[in-house]
Design an enzyme around this catalytic site. Sequence first.
Site, short mmCIF file in Angstrom:
data_model
loop_
_atom_site.label_atom_id
_atom_site.label_comp_id
_atom_site.label_asym_id
_atom_site.label_seq_id
_atom_site.Cartn_x
_atom_site.Cartn_y
_atom_site.Cartn_z
N CYS A 47 -12.54 60.96 -34.28
CA CYS A 47 -11.75 60.24 -33.42
C CYS A 47 -11.83 58.48 -34.08
O CYS A 47 -10.77 58.00 -33.86
CB CYS A 47 -12.11 60.31 -32.13
SG CYS A 47 -11.69 62.12 -31.44
N GLU A 79 -9.03 61.67 -27.30
CA GLU A 79 -8.46 60.40 -27.99
C GLU A 79 -7.31 60.72 -28.90
O GLU A 79 -6.30 59.92 -29.01
CB GLU A 79 -9.66 59.77 -29.02
CG GLU A 79 -10.87 59.40 -28.16
CD GLU A 79 -11.73 60.48 -28.13
OE1 GLU A 79 -11.53 61.57 -27.81
OE2 GLU A 79 -13.00 60.11 -28.44
N HIS A 83 -9.22 66.53 -29.63
CA HIS A 83 -9.81 65.64 -28.77
C HIS A 83 -9.10 64.80 -27.76
O HIS A 83 -8.04 64.50 -28.33
CB HIS A 83 -11.00 64.78 -29.47
CG HIS A 83 -12.09 65.62 -29.95
ND1 HIS A 83 -13.15 64.96 -30.75
CD2 HIS A 83 -12.44 66.85 -30.25
CE1 HIS A 83 -14.13 65.97 -30.93
NE2 HIS A 83 -13.59 67.13 -30.63
ZN LIG Z 1 -13.46 62.94 -30.96
#
Ligand SMILES: [Zn+2]
Length: 172
Positions: free
Chosen positions: A91, A60, A58
Amino acid sequence: MHIVNQEEDEKWMRHALSLADKAEAMGEVPVGAVVVLNGNIIGEGWNSPITDHDPSAHAEIRAVRQAALHKGNYRVVDATLYVTLEPCAMCAGMIVHARIARVVFGAPDLKTGAAGSVMQLLQHNALNHQVDITSHILQQACAEKISAFFRRRRAEKKASKLKAVITDSLEK
Ligand SMILES: [Zn+2]
Protein backbone atom coordinates in the site's frame (compact mmCIF):
# COMPACT_ATOMS: atom_id res chain seq x y z
CA MET A 1 3.22 21.53 4.27
CA HIS A 2 -0.25 20.84 5.51
CA ILE A 3 -1.98 22.51 8.37
CA VAL A 4 -2.75 19.70 10.75
CA ASN A 5 -6.10 19.90 12.43
CA GLN A 6 -6.51 17.13 14.95
CA GLU A 7 -10.27 17.50 15.24
CA GLU A 8 -10.59 17.17 11.47
CA ASP A 9 -8.24 14.17 11.50
CA GLU A 10 -10.30 12.46 14.19
CA LYS A 11 -13.51 13.09 12.29
CA TRP A 12 -12.22 11.33 9.17
CA MET A 13 -10.63 8.57 11.21
CA ARG A 14 -14.01 7.87 12.82
CA HIS A 15 -15.36 7.51 9.29
CA ALA A 16 -12.53 5.10 8.41
CA LEU A 17 -13.42 3.12 11.56
CA SER A 18 -17.02 2.82 10.36
CA LEU A 19 -15.71 1.43 7.05
CA ALA A 20 -13.61 -1.09 9.00
CA ASP A 21 -16.92 -2.41 10.37
CA LYS A 22 -17.93 -3.34 6.83
CA ALA A 23 -14.79 -5.47 6.53
CA GLU A 24 -15.53 -7.10 9.87
CA ALA A 25 -19.09 -7.93 8.83
CA MET A 26 -17.61 -9.97 5.96
CA GLY A 27 -15.19 -11.80 8.26
CA GLU A 28 -12.23 -9.74 7.10
CA VAL A 29 -9.63 -8.12 9.36
CA PRO A 30 -11.31 -4.79 10.19
CA VAL A 31 -9.33 -2.06 8.44
CA GLY A 32 -10.96 0.94 6.78
CA ALA A 33 -9.65 3.82 4.66
CA VAL A 34 -10.97 7.08 3.27
CA VAL A 35 -9.46 9.57 0.80
CA VAL A 36 -10.27 13.22 1.46
CA LEU A 37 -9.65 16.15 -0.87
CA ASN A 38 -10.58 19.73 0.04
CA GLY A 39 -12.85 18.51 2.82
CA ASN A 40 -14.72 16.01 0.63
CA ILE A 41 -14.61 12.22 0.53
CA ILE A 42 -13.48 11.04 -2.92
CA GLY A 43 -12.74 7.42 -2.08
CA GLU A 44 -13.69 4.79 0.49
CA GLY A 45 -12.35 1.31 1.06
CA TRP A 46 -12.30 -1.56 3.49
CA ASN A 47 -10.24 -4.70 3.69
CA SER A 48 -11.62 -7.53 1.49
CA PRO A 49 -8.83 -9.87 0.23
CA ILE A 50 -10.55 -13.09 1.39
CA THR A 51 -13.96 -12.21 -0.05
CA ASP A 52 -12.51 -10.94 -3.33
CA HIS A 53 -9.83 -13.65 -3.71
CA ASP A 54 -7.51 -10.71 -4.17
CA PRO A 55 -4.32 -10.25 -2.11
CA SER A 56 -4.22 -6.59 -3.17
CA ALA A 57 -7.71 -5.78 -1.84
CA HIS A 58 -6.47 -3.80 1.15
CA ALA A 59 -8.56 -0.86 2.37
CA GLU A 60 -6.04 1.71 1.09
CA ILE A 61 -5.84 0.22 -2.41
CA ARG A 62 -9.62 0.11 -2.74
CA ALA A 63 -10.05 3.67 -1.43
CA VAL A 64 -7.37 5.16 -3.69
CA ARG A 65 -8.69 3.27 -6.74
CA GLN A 66 -12.07 4.87 -6.16
CA ALA A 67 -10.47 8.29 -5.64
CA ALA A 68 -8.45 8.00 -8.87
CA LEU A 69 -11.58 7.01 -10.79
CA HIS A 70 -13.38 9.97 -9.25
CA LYS A 71 -10.62 12.33 -10.38
CA GLY A 72 -10.21 10.66 -13.76
CA ASN A 73 -6.49 10.56 -13.10
CA TYR A 74 -4.06 7.89 -11.92
CA ARG A 75 -2.56 10.47 -9.60
CA VAL A 76 -4.52 11.76 -6.65
CA VAL A 77 -2.43 14.82 -5.83
CA ASP A 78 -3.07 16.97 -2.73
CA ALA A 79 -5.30 14.30 -1.16
CA THR A 80 -5.08 12.87 2.34
CA LEU A 81 -5.55 9.16 3.00
CA TYR A 82 -6.94 8.16 6.38
CA VAL A 83 -6.49 4.54 7.37
CA THR A 84 -7.11 2.79 10.67
CA LEU A 85 -3.92 0.68 10.45
CA GLU A 86 -0.42 1.67 9.32
CA PRO A 87 -0.03 0.85 5.60
CA CYS A 88 1.95 -2.21 4.50
CA ALA A 89 4.74 -2.13 1.90
CA MET A 90 2.34 -2.82 -0.98
CA CYS A 91 0.00 0.00 0.00
CA ALA A 92 2.85 2.41 0.77
CA GLY A 93 4.22 1.79 -2.74
CA MET A 94 0.81 2.47 -4.23
CA ILE A 95 0.43 5.65 -2.13
CA VAL A 96 3.73 6.97 -3.54
CA HIS A 97 2.69 6.08 -7.11
CA ALA A 98 -0.60 7.93 -6.57
CA ARG A 99 1.25 11.00 -5.21
CA ILE A 100 -0.97 11.13 -2.15
CA ALA A 101 0.16 14.17 -0.15
CA ARG A 102 -0.49 12.96 3.37
CA VAL A 103 -1.26 9.76 5.21
CA VAL A 104 -2.98 9.71 8.59
CA PHE A 105 -3.11 6.38 10.37
CA GLY A 106 -4.50 5.13 13.65
CA ALA A 107 -2.70 2.05 14.94
CA PRO A 108 0.94 1.27 14.16
CA ASP A 109 1.54 -2.17 12.63
CA LEU A 110 4.62 -3.54 14.32
CA LYS A 111 4.71 -6.60 12.04
CA THR A 112 4.33 -5.13 8.56
CA GLY A 113 4.04 -1.34 8.90
CA ALA A 114 5.82 0.53 6.10
CA ALA A 115 5.27 4.04 7.43
CA GLY A 116 8.01 3.83 10.03
CA SER A 117 7.32 0.81 12.23
CA VAL A 118 9.16 -1.89 10.25
CA MET A 119 10.33 0.18 7.29
CA GLN A 120 9.80 3.67 5.97
CA LEU A 121 8.62 3.72 2.37
CA LEU A 122 6.48 6.86 2.54
CA GLN A 123 9.51 9.05 3.22
CA HIS A 124 12.29 7.14 1.50
CA ASN A 125 15.36 9.15 0.46
CA ALA A 126 15.64 7.32 -2.86
CA LEU A 127 12.11 8.20 -3.94
CA ASN A 128 11.16 11.51 -5.51
CA HIS A 129 7.85 11.78 -3.66
CA GLN A 130 7.68 12.16 0.11
CA VAL A 131 4.41 11.70 1.96
CA ASP A 132 3.57 13.64 5.12
CA ILE A 133 2.63 11.28 7.94
CA THR A 134 0.46 11.78 11.01
CA SER A 135 0.18 8.73 13.23
CA HIS A 136 -1.67 7.62 16.36
CA ILE A 137 -4.97 9.33 15.52
CA LEU A 138 -7.65 7.46 17.55
CA GLN A 139 -4.96 4.81 17.98
CA GLN A 140 -6.70 3.00 20.81
CA ALA A 141 -10.02 2.61 19.00
CA CYS A 142 -8.28 1.49 15.79
CA ALA A 143 -6.04 -1.04 17.54
CA GLU A 144 -8.82 -2.34 19.79
CA LYS A 145 -11.07 -3.04 16.81
CA ILE A 146 -8.44 -5.33 15.31
CA SER A 147 -7.41 -7.07 18.52
CA ALA A 148 -11.07 -7.65 19.47
CA PHE A 149 -11.58 -9.26 16.06
CA PHE A 150 -8.69 -11.69 16.59
CA ARG A 151 -9.75 -12.41 20.18
CA ARG A 152 -13.23 -13.30 18.97
CA ARG A 153 -11.89 -15.43 16.14
CA ARG A 154 -9.61 -17.37 18.51
CA ALA A 155 -12.54 -17.95 20.87
CA GLU A 156 -14.72 -19.17 18.01
CA LYS A 157 -12.01 -21.56 16.83
CA LYS A 158 -11.58 -22.89 20.35
CA ALA A 159 -15.34 -23.36 20.72
CA SER A 160 -15.67 -25.24 17.44
CA LYS A 161 -12.69 -27.46 18.36
CA LEU A 162 -14.30 -28.20 21.72
CA LYS A 163 -17.58 -28.98 20.00
CA ALA A 164 -15.77 -31.39 17.67
CA VAL A 165 -14.16 -33.15 20.63
CA ILE A 166 -17.50 -33.49 22.44
CA THR A 167 -19.27 -34.77 19.32
CA ASP A 168 -16.44 -37.19 18.75
CA SER A 169 -16.58 -38.56 22.31
CA LEU A 170 -20.38 -38.90 22.15
CA GLU A 171 -20.10 -40.95 19.00
CA LYS A 172 -17.72 -43.45 20.62
ZN1 LIG B 1 -1.72 -2.87 2.61
